[in-house]
Design a protein around this motif. Structure first.
Motif, PDB file in Angstrom:
ATOM      1  N   ASN A 240      -7.278 -20.278  25.921  1.00 24.62           N
ATOM      2  CA  ASN A 240      -8.538 -21.009  25.718  1.00 24.62           C
ATOM      3  C   ASN A 240      -9.776 -20.132  25.944  1.00 24.62           C
ATOM      4  O   ASN A 240     -10.801 -20.324  25.303  1.00 24.62           O
ATOM      5  CB  ASN A 240      -8.611 -22.223  26.640  1.00 24.62           C
ATOM      6  N   TYR A 241      -9.664 -19.190  26.871  1.00 28.60           N
ATOM      7  CA  TYR A 241     -10.841 -18.401  27.256  1.00 28.60           C
ATOM      8  C   TYR A 241     -10.729 -16.927  26.876  1.00 28.60           C
ATOM      9  O   TYR A 241     -11.539 -16.114  27.316  1.00 28.60           O
ATOM     10  CB  TYR A 241     -11.064 -18.520  28.778  1.00 28.60           C
ATOM     11  N   GLU A 242      -9.769 -16.573  26.025  1.00 29.22           N
ATOM     12  CA  GLU A 242      -9.531 -15.158  25.750  1.00 29.22           C
ATOM     13  C   GLU A 242     -10.720 -14.455  25.118  1.00 29.22           C
ATOM     14  O   GLU A 242     -10.929 -13.268  25.338  1.00 29.22           O
ATOM     15  CB  GLU A 242      -8.274 -14.957  24.910  1.00 29.22           C
ATOM     16  N   LYS A 243     -11.559 -15.170  24.390  1.00 30.07           N
ATOM     17  CA  LYS A 243     -12.717 -14.503  23.790  1.00 30.07           C
ATOM     18  C   LYS A 243     -13.745 -14.067  24.832  1.00 30.07           C
ATOM     19  O   LYS A 243     -14.580 -13.216  24.556  1.00 30.07           O
ATOM     20  CB  LYS A 243     -13.364 -15.386  22.724  1.00 30.07           C
ATOM     21  N   TRP A 244     -13.683 -14.626  26.050  1.00 36.73           N
ATOM     22  CA  TRP A 244     -14.614 -14.226  27.108  1.00 36.73           C
ATOM     23  C   TRP A 244     -13.968 -13.265  28.105  1.00 36.73           C
ATOM     24  O   TRP A 244     -14.644 -12.740  28.968  1.00 36.73           O
ATOM     25  CB  TRP A 244     -15.127 -15.451  27.873  1.00 36.73           C
ATOM     26  N   LEU A 245     -12.673 -13.066  28.000  1.00 37.16           N
ATOM     27  CA  LEU A 245     -11.967 -12.190  28.935  1.00 37.16           C
ATOM     28  C   LEU A 245     -11.929 -10.769  28.456  1.00 37.16           C
ATOM     29  O   LEU A 245     -11.975 -10.428  27.353  1.00 37.16           O
ATOM     30  CB  LEU A 245     -10.548 -12.700  29.174  1.00 37.16           C
TER      31      LEU A 245
ATOM     32  N   ARG B 158      -5.695 -18.757  29.619  1.00 35.56           N
ATOM     33  CA  ARG B 158      -6.051 -17.464  29.033  1.00 35.56           C
ATOM     34  C   ARG B 158      -6.279 -17.594  27.525  1.00 35.56           C
ATOM     35  O   ARG B 158      -7.191 -16.988  26.979  1.00 35.56           O
ATOM     36  CB  ARG B 158      -4.986 -16.412  29.325  1.00 35.56           C
TER      37      ARG B 158
END
Length: 77
Positions: free
Chosen positions: A72-77, A70
Motif C-alpha cells: 500500500n505504501y511502497e511508492k513512499w518507501l 508495504r
C-alpha cells in the motif's frame, strides 16, 4: 549480566559522590524525575486515542500484514 549492572551502579555512585558541578547534578535529577513519569501522560490526547484505537483494532483482528502495508505504501518507501 547482573554483576555488570552492579559494577556500573557502583561506578556511578563513586563518580556522583565526587561531583561538584551543580548543572550536571540538576540534569541527573531531571533525568531521574523524567524516568519516574509515565510516557503515556506526556503524549497528547489525540495520540492516546490513536493508540487505544489501534489496540481495539488489533484485539478485534482488524490487522494488515506487513506485506500488505508495504504494498500500500511502497511508492513512499
Amino acid at each position: 549480566m547482573a554483576i555488570d549492572i552492579q559494577n556500573k551502579k557502583i561506578e556511578l555512585i563513586q563518580w556522583l559522590s565526587t561531583l561538584e558541578d551543580a548543572a550536571i547534578i540538576d540534569k541527573i535529577m531531571a533525568l531521574r524525575d523524567d524516568e519516574r513519569n509515565d510516557w503515556w501522560n506526556k503524549i497528547s490526547e489525540e495520540e492516546q486515542e490513536s493508540i487505544e484505537t489501534g489496540i481495539r483494532d488489533a484485539d478485534q483482528g482488524k490487522l494488515n500484514s506487513h506485506t500488505q502495508v508495504r504494498k500500500n505504501y511502497e511508492k513512499w518507501l
